[in-house]
Structure formats: C-alpha cells, structure tokens
Design an enzyme around this catalytic site. Structure first.
Site, PDB file in Angstrom:
ATOM      1  N   LYS A 154      94.431 -80.562 -12.386  1.00  0.00           N
ATOM      2  CA  LYS A 154      94.420 -81.231 -13.893  1.00  0.00           C
ATOM      3  C   LYS A 154      96.074 -81.189 -14.192  1.00  0.00           C
ATOM      4  O   LYS A 154      96.393 -80.290 -14.649  1.00  0.00           O
ATOM      5  CB  LYS A 154      93.558 -80.747 -14.852  1.00  0.00           C
ATOM      6  CG  LYS A 154      93.705 -81.633 -16.021  1.00  0.00           C
ATOM      7  CD  LYS A 154      93.493 -81.060 -17.280  1.00  0.00           C
ATOM      8  CE  LYS A 154      94.925 -80.992 -17.965  1.00  0.00           C
ATOM      9  NZ  LYS A 154      95.513 -81.958 -18.444  1.00  0.00           N
ATOM     10  N   GLY A 207     101.043 -72.622 -18.834  1.00  0.00           N
ATOM     11  CA  GLY A 207     100.925 -73.438 -20.321  1.00  0.00           C
ATOM     12  C   GLY A 207     101.346 -72.220 -21.200  1.00  0.00           C
ATOM     13  O   GLY A 207     101.956 -71.256 -20.972  1.00  0.00           O
ATOM     14  N   SER A 208     100.960 -72.724 -22.353  1.00  0.00           N
ATOM     15  CA  SER A 208     101.115 -71.860 -23.662  1.00  0.00           C
ATOM     16  C   SER A 208     100.246 -70.536 -23.526  1.00  0.00           C
ATOM     17  O   SER A 208      99.180 -70.577 -23.047  1.00  0.00           O
ATOM     18  CB  SER A 208     100.880 -72.804 -24.898  1.00  0.00           C
ATOM     19  OG  SER A 208      99.598 -73.035 -24.985  1.00  0.00           O
ATOM     20  N   THR A 209     100.908 -69.635 -24.226  1.00  0.00           N
ATOM     21  CA  THR A 209      99.897 -68.450 -24.425  1.00  0.00           C
ATOM     22  C   THR A 209      99.027 -68.681 -25.239  1.00  0.00           C
ATOM     23  O   THR A 209      97.939 -68.154 -24.789  1.00  0.00           O
ATOM     24  CB  THR A 209     101.073 -67.302 -25.090  1.00  0.00           C
ATOM     25  OG1 THR A 209     102.136 -66.948 -24.088  1.00  0.00           O
ATOM     26  CG2 THR A 209     100.440 -65.894 -25.173  1.00  0.00           C
ATOM     27  N   GLU A 210      99.063 -69.533 -26.000  1.00  0.00           N
ATOM     28  CA  GLU A 210      97.603 -69.620 -26.956  1.00  0.00           C
ATOM     29  C   GLU A 210      96.437 -70.395 -26.149  1.00  0.00           C
ATOM     30  O   GLU A 210      95.253 -69.790 -26.138  1.00  0.00           O
ATOM     31  CB  GLU A 210      97.957 -70.863 -28.101  1.00  0.00           C
ATOM     32  CG  GLU A 210      98.865 -70.135 -29.090  1.00  0.00           C
ATOM     33  CD  GLU A 210     100.381 -70.138 -28.488  1.00  0.00           C
ATOM     34  OE1 GLU A 210     100.677 -71.050 -27.775  1.00  0.00           O
ATOM     35  OE2 GLU A 210     101.184 -69.216 -28.830  1.00  0.00           O
ATOM     36  N   GLY A 212      96.298 -70.174 -22.913  1.00  0.00           N
ATOM     37  CA  GLY A 212      96.086 -69.225 -22.017  1.00  0.00           C
ATOM     38  C   GLY A 212      95.187 -68.053 -22.440  1.00  0.00           C
ATOM     39  O   GLY A 212      93.929 -67.685 -21.664  1.00  0.00           O
ATOM     40  N   GLU A 229     100.356 -68.187 -15.883  1.00  0.00           N
ATOM     41  CA  GLU A 229     101.845 -68.117 -16.524  1.00  0.00           C
ATOM     42  C   GLU A 229     102.050 -68.643 -17.741  1.00  0.00           C
ATOM     43  O   GLU A 229     101.849 -69.825 -17.784  1.00  0.00           O
ATOM     44  CB  GLU A 229     102.480 -69.014 -15.155  1.00  0.00           C
ATOM     45  CG  GLU A 229     102.218 -68.367 -13.936  1.00  0.00           C
ATOM     46  CD  GLU A 229     103.178 -67.257 -13.279  1.00  0.00           C
ATOM     47  OE1 GLU A 229     103.791 -66.852 -14.212  1.00  0.00           O
ATOM     48  OE2 GLU A 229     102.978 -66.630 -12.280  1.00  0.00           O
ATOM     49  N   CYS A 263     109.832 -72.210 -18.926  1.00  0.00           N
ATOM     50  CA  CYS A 263     109.546 -71.152 -19.467  1.00  0.00           C
ATOM     51  C   CYS A 263     110.317 -69.942 -19.138  1.00  0.00           C
ATOM     52  O   CYS A 263     110.344 -68.918 -19.972  1.00  0.00           O
ATOM     53  CB  CYS A 263     108.061 -70.816 -18.775  1.00  0.00           C
ATOM     54  SG  CYS A 263     108.307 -70.879 -17.050  1.00  0.00           S
ATOM     55  N   GLU A 356     109.225 -68.794 -28.846  1.00  0.00           N
ATOM     56  CA  GLU A 356     109.856 -69.720 -27.644  1.00  0.00           C
ATOM     57  C   GLU A 356     109.930 -71.148 -28.424  1.00  0.00           C
ATOM     58  O   GLU A 356     109.207 -71.814 -28.733  1.00  0.00           O
ATOM     59  CB  GLU A 356     108.621 -69.781 -26.795  1.00  0.00           C
ATOM     60  CG  GLU A 356     108.986 -70.825 -25.561  1.00  0.00           C
ATOM     61  CD  GLU A 356     107.899 -70.755 -24.259  1.00  0.00           C
ATOM     62  OE1 GLU A 356     106.700 -71.000 -24.810  1.00  0.00           O
ATOM     63  OE2 GLU A 356     108.306 -70.389 -23.352  1.00  0.00           O
TER      64      GLU A 356
HETATM   65  P1  NDP Z   1      99.369 -75.977 -23.010  1.00  0.00           P
HETATM   66  O1  NDP Z   1      99.018 -74.660 -23.020  1.00  0.00           O
HETATM   67  O2  NDP Z   1      99.285 -77.021 -24.262  1.00  0.00           O
HETATM   68  O3  NDP Z   1      99.147 -77.040 -21.811  1.00  0.00           O
HETATM   69  C1  NDP Z   1      99.044 -76.573 -20.449  1.00  0.00           C
HETATM   70  C2  NDP Z   1      97.930 -77.410 -19.745  1.00  0.00           C
HETATM   71  O4  NDP Z   1      96.877 -77.112 -20.013  1.00  0.00           O
HETATM   72  C3  NDP Z   1      97.850 -78.799 -19.783  1.00  0.00           C
HETATM   73  O5  NDP Z   1      97.372 -79.370 -18.851  1.00  0.00           O
HETATM   74  C4  NDP Z   1      96.654 -79.107 -20.719  1.00  0.00           C
HETATM   75  O6  NDP Z   1      96.302 -80.268 -20.958  1.00  0.00           O
HETATM   76  C5  NDP Z   1      95.874 -77.927 -20.516  1.00  0.00           C
HETATM   77  N1  NDP Z   1      95.058 -77.411 -21.610  1.00  0.00           N
HETATM   78  C6  NDP Z   1      95.401 -77.628 -23.017  1.00  0.00           C
HETATM   79  N2  NDP Z   1      94.206 -77.194 -23.587  1.00  0.00           N
HETATM   80  C7  NDP Z   1      93.231 -76.692 -22.655  1.00  0.00           C
HETATM   81  C8  NDP Z   1      91.989 -76.165 -22.862  1.00  0.00           C
HETATM   82  N3  NDP Z   1      91.340 -76.029 -23.832  1.00  0.00           N
HETATM   83  N4  NDP Z   1      91.287 -75.846 -21.500  1.00  0.00           N
HETATM   84  C9  NDP Z   1      91.823 -76.092 -20.370  1.00  0.00           C
HETATM   85  N5  NDP Z   1      93.268 -76.774 -20.186  1.00  0.00           N
HETATM   86  C10 NDP Z   1      93.799 -77.018 -21.353  1.00  0.00           C
HETATM   87  O7  NDP Z   1     101.165 -75.881 -22.737  1.00  0.00           O
HETATM   88  P2  NDP Z   1     102.161 -77.105 -22.701  1.00  0.00           P
HETATM   89  O8  NDP Z   1     101.913 -78.278 -21.880  1.00  0.00           O
HETATM   90  O9  NDP Z   1     102.789 -77.364 -23.966  1.00  0.00           O
HETATM   91  O10 NDP Z   1     103.499 -76.223 -21.653  1.00  0.00           O
HETATM   92  C11 NDP Z   1     104.455 -75.642 -22.266  1.00  0.00           C
HETATM   93  C12 NDP Z   1     104.288 -74.273 -22.147  1.00  0.00           C
HETATM   94  O11 NDP Z   1     103.950 -73.671 -20.924  1.00  0.00           O
HETATM   95  C13 NDP Z   1     105.358 -73.284 -22.653  1.00  0.00           C
HETATM   96  O12 NDP Z   1     104.536 -72.012 -23.798  1.00  0.00           O
HETATM   97  C14 NDP Z   1     105.916 -72.526 -21.409  1.00  0.00           C
HETATM   98  O13 NDP Z   1     106.442 -71.480 -22.002  1.00  0.00           O
HETATM   99  C15 NDP Z   1     104.605 -72.462 -20.443  1.00  0.00           C
HETATM  100  N6  NDP Z   1     104.974 -72.415 -19.157  1.00  0.00           N
HETATM  101  C16 NDP Z   1     104.919 -71.310 -18.330  1.00  0.00           C
HETATM  102  C17 NDP Z   1     105.376 -71.272 -17.002  1.00  0.00           C
HETATM  103  C18 NDP Z   1     105.302 -69.987 -16.412  1.00  0.00           C
HETATM  104  O14 NDP Z   1     105.480 -70.208 -15.199  1.00  0.00           O
HETATM  105  N7  NDP Z   1     105.256 -68.895 -16.908  1.00  0.00           N
HETATM  106  C19 NDP Z   1     106.147 -72.357 -16.520  1.00  0.00           C
HETATM  107  C20 NDP Z   1     106.156 -73.447 -17.361  1.00  0.00           C
HETATM  108  C21 NDP Z   1     105.641 -73.617 -18.744  1.00  0.00           C
HETATM  109  P3  NDP Z   1      96.935 -81.494 -21.835  1.00  0.00           P
HETATM  110  O15 NDP Z   1      98.074 -81.959 -21.227  1.00  0.00           O
HETATM  111  O16 NDP Z   1      95.784 -82.645 -22.000  1.00  0.00           O
HETATM  112  O17 NDP Z   1      97.168 -80.879 -23.408  1.00  0.00           O
END
Ligand code: NDP
Length: 453
Positions: A154, A207-210, A212, A229, A263, A356
């Site tokens: 996704k 994605g975001s820690t929240e 995650g 991650e 990130c 961040e």
């Molecule tokens: P989000 O956590 O908002 O989203 C990440 C992904 O999760 C998107 O595909 C999102 O879909 C999906 N998602 C959102 N809610 C849910 C849910 N309830 N259940 C399952 N999937 C869900 O992060 P961001 O897209 O805003 O990315 C930025 C964050 O990612 C930053 O905090 C960054 O540090 C972190 N990051 C970490 C990396 C690492 O390797 N450690 C690398 C890159 C980024 P949708 O698009 O529809 O919201």
C-alpha cells in the site's frame, strides 16, 4: 468508490486521479496473494532469482519514466528521482541472489539428524510513506519476494504513481499473478485491513511513530510479525578537531535532502563551542548555495514540500519570533516551497529542537565536551541516524558506540546502503531492513529432527 487527485507539489496542478482500493478489494487481493504464495514458494530458487533479476531489468529499462513520474507526483528533483529508480533496480538485483543462499543448518543431536529450514512467512503487507515512495517500497518488497513470500503493498495516498507502475513492471517481468500487488488507497482502509487480515503474516511499516504504535497494537491481535521504521531527530556532531570546512559543506545535505522529508535528516547540528563561530561562518554560504527550485531541472538539489498542509506544519516550527540565523532561497508563486532554514541559538525546550520537523529546518547547538555531545545527542526518544565529525579515530568509535542510534556515519552524511543493515533504536523502530540478513526477516525457522535408530 472514492478517488484521490495526485497533485504536482511544484506546480499545484493535478497530475492524475487514482481510485482508492476498498476494504473488500483489499481482502480479495490478500486472498489472491495467499493462493499465489503456494506456487511462488515452490518456484525453484534459481528461477525465483532469475525472475527477480528480470524484474530489476524491467525497472532499469523504465527508470527515466519512473523518475519523471516521481518528479511529477512527489516533487523530487529529477536527479534524486533517477537515483531512487536505480535503487529499486539495485535492491531487486541484490536480493535476486538470496533464494539460492537461503540455507538452513544441520545441528548435531544424539540418535539422529537435526536440520533447520527457513520457511517463507506467507503474505506480507507492505505499508509505505510518501517521502521515498520507490526506495522504501523496494526495501520490503525485494527481500520478501526473495524469501518466497507474496507481497501486497500500500503506497501512501499522496504518492501512489511509481508503486503502481512498478507493480505493472513486475507482471511484465513474468512474476506470476498475485505475487506482487499494489493497492493504492487510504491507510485507514487498506493499511488497516492489511494489519487486521489473518492471512497477512507480516507487516512492514515505514511511517510516523504514532501510526507505528497503532499498527504494533493491531499486529498483536494475530501475533503478526512486524518491522517498523519510524521517525527520527538525528544529531550531526561536529568536534573541534574535525575538518570544519568539510563538515560545514556537508551539513546542508545531511538535513535538506528531499527537502528535509527524510527520517534520517540530521536536524540537530551539535558543534563544539570553540569552533562554533567558524562553523556558522562556513555553514551560511553552504546553506544559501543549496539550489532550490524546479525539480525537472537537472541541477536542482531541493524541491518543494509534499503538500500545503505539510508546509504549514513545517512553518509552525518557525514562528515570527524564531531565532533564524540565516536561510536559503525558495521560488515564489505556485508550489509548496519552503527555504532551507537554520535556527540558532534555540532553547532546549523549543519544539524545533525536540520534535521531528520533516522539513528543511535545522537547529545549531553548542556543546562543551565529548560527554555533553553524547548526552545532547541521546536526549530524544528517537534513535535512527546521525553523523560524527572528528579526525580522532578513537573518539569516532567511542562516540559512535555511545550514541543510541541505529545508523551512524563518521566524516560523512550518508545514511542508507542497501547492502548494510538499516533500522532504528528506541522509538525509531523495530527490526532491521536491508543488508545480507534482511531475507531472514521474511522467514520463520523450522526445526526438524529425523531419528536414525
Ligand atoms: P504516516 O505514518 O502517516 O503514514 C505512513 C503510511 O501508513 C501511509 O501509507 C499511510 O497511509 C499509512 N497509514 C496511515 N494510517 C494507517 C493505519 N491506521 N493503518 C495502516 N496504515 C496506515 O507517515 P507519513 O506518510 O506522514 O510519513 C512520514 C513519517 O515516516 C515520518 O515520521 C518519518 O520519520 C517516517 N519515516 C521513517 C523512515 C524510516 O525508515 N525509519 C523512512 C521514511 C519515513 P495514507 O497515505 O493513506 O495516510
């Protein structure tokens, strides 16, 4: 059925419309993936490797098209987007060698023979953020496929275009139907369904820690395997004995790469007090020299932010009374532009210093000695990345061992190599991606005892 209009962040013009996948379609895709997994795991290792190499060749043959799509849909400078498409090719080619090396062990036991097998987990749900749509997709996809898993990916709602195209290229390369599927849509629908569906055996989430944290709780319901991650607030530590010219010249690229939507961004520069003034003198031209502008131009180094909402979020860290030391430039007019911005001196309690930002904003803070540098670097719930600048090799190793973070570079701002492990300490994540052992994360070890008497 709902849809999403992809917007070009540099022009604010619509690029195309993408239909959202529904929860029912997600279930159907997972069931298709589970059926495909039966035959995919049975493909001879050499043939699985060959198919992944062909997939890599398909990506290579379409890298200009993929790069142009990323530039239009995500605003990445074309040079960076071309590198990102190359990364997908390289990651696929690297893990194409893995199926023939997926060996178990033979363990001495009395009365027989004991052997272990690395069995593919099954269907993997891969949830990708918007900041690096191509590389992050490949880091989960390639080792999972090599292990004999099937993958349902996704992409982020805002940046689905390259993932969709890579899904088509997988089919063109000859990967059987259902082995790799891309489902554009919402996290709350498609992502959530992948987390909840009992046939999905592992979630790889970046994605975001929240989010995650929510995903980790969701995976607990089915004891689902999980790699996370997450976010970062990494430090770039500059000691007085460093090559200050190189450290200052490199610092903007350690934080403003991808407009800071990274990130691994070293968004806190920590500088030994005795060289602070000299460092700031050198940093200013390095920051104002970053070429910000049209991402389709070959020499552009930094493009726009992903959206108007994200730009407002980044700007909230730089209120009117913020201590702006200096800033670079950004175009006027259409596009979600934000200039590279350096804040100093900042209070230790300032959100720009503790949170961040995920944008082109960096803070500079002095430190007195090595102990204080380590203590400041570790004063964060995150632990993803970081850099250390010093000519003293003993100090470099000492500080690298003391900083609680997963990926460090000494006298360099580099972050990720696909053939070395990558992942976070503390709240930056769980598990490791990339490197020679990544395929193991998509297998479970089966132990078999065979009696010989
Ligand atoms: P989000 O956590 O908002 O989203 C990440 C992904 O999760 C998107 O595909 C999102 O879909 C999906 N998602 C959102 N809610 C849910 C849910 N309830 N259940 C399952 N999937 C869900 O992060 P961001 O897209 O805003 O990315 C930025 C964050 O990612 C930053 O905090 C960054 O540090 C972190 N990051 C970490 C990396 C690492 O390797 N450690 C690398 C890159 C980024 P949708 O698009 O529809 O919201």
């Amino acid at each position: 059925m709902t849809s999403y209009t992809v917007i070009n962040p540099a022009t604010e013009q619509p690029v195309t419309q993408v239909e959202h996948t529904t929860a029912e379609q997600t279930d159907a895709a997972v069931e298709r993936a589970a059926r495909a997994q039966e035959s995919w795991r049975a493909v001879a290792p050499g043939d699985r490797g060959r198919l992944l190499r062909r997939f890599a060749e398909q990506v290579d043959g379409h890298s200009a098209e993929l790069a142009a799509l990323e530039t239009a849909g995500s605003g990445h400078p074309i040079g960076a987007a071309t590198w990102e498409a190359g990364q997908v090719r390289d990651v696929l080619a690297y893990y194409a060698a893995a199926p023939e090396r997926l060996t178990g062990r033979q363990i001495p036991v009395p009365g027989g023979l004991d052997v272990t097998f690395k069995e593919p987990l099954g269907v993997v749900g891969l949830i990708v953020p918007w900041n690096f749509p191509m590389p992050i997709l490949s880091w989960g996809m390639a080792p999972a496929l090599a292990a004999g898993c099937t993958v349902v990916a996704k992409p982020a709602e805002m940046t689905p275009l390259t993932a969709i195209r890579i899904g088509e290229l997988a089919l063109d390369a000859g990967l059987p139907d259902g082995v790799f599927q891309v489902l554009p849509g919402k996290g709350s629908v498609v992502g959530q369904r992948l987390v909840d569906h009992p046939l999905v055996r592992k979630i790889v989430f970046t994605g975001s820690t929240e989010v995650g944290q929510q995903i980790m709780a969701g995976c607990a319901r089915n004891i689902k395997r999980l790699t996370l991650e997450l976010g970062g607030k990494s430090a770039n530590i500059v000691f007085a004995d460093a090559d200050i010219e190189r450290a200052a010249a490199s610092a903007p690229y350690a934080v403003f790469d991808n407009a800071g939507q990274d990130c691994c961004a070293r968004s806190r520069i920590l500088v030994e007090s005795s060289v602070l003034d000299r460092f700031m003198e050198l940093l200013e031209p390095a920051v104002t020299g970053v070429r910000v502008g049209d991402p389709t131009a070959a020499d552009t180094e930094m493009g726009p932010l992903i959206s108007a909402a994200h730009r407002a979020h980044v700007a909230s860290y730089v209120p009117a009374d913020a201590p702006v030391a200096f800033r670079g430039s950004a175009p006027d007019g259409a596009g979600f532009w934000y200039p590279p911005t350096v804040l100093a001196p900042v209070a230790a309690s300032a959100p720009a210093y503790t949170e961040e930002i995920f944008g082109p904003v960096v803070t500079v803070t002095p430190f007195a000695d090595e102990a204080e540098a380590v203590s400041l670097a570790n004063d964060t719930p995150y632990g993803l990345s970081g850099s250390i600048w010093t000519e003293n090799v003993g100090r470099a190793i000492r500080v690298a061992r003391a900083v609680e973070t997963g990926n460090l570079s000494v006298n360099s701002h580099s972050s990720v190599r696909y053939w070395t492990p990558f992942g976070g300490f503390k709240q930056s994540g769980l598990g490791r991606e990339l490197g020679p052992d990544a395929v193991d994360a998509f297998t479970d070890v089966k132990n078999v005892f065979i009696a010989t008497n």
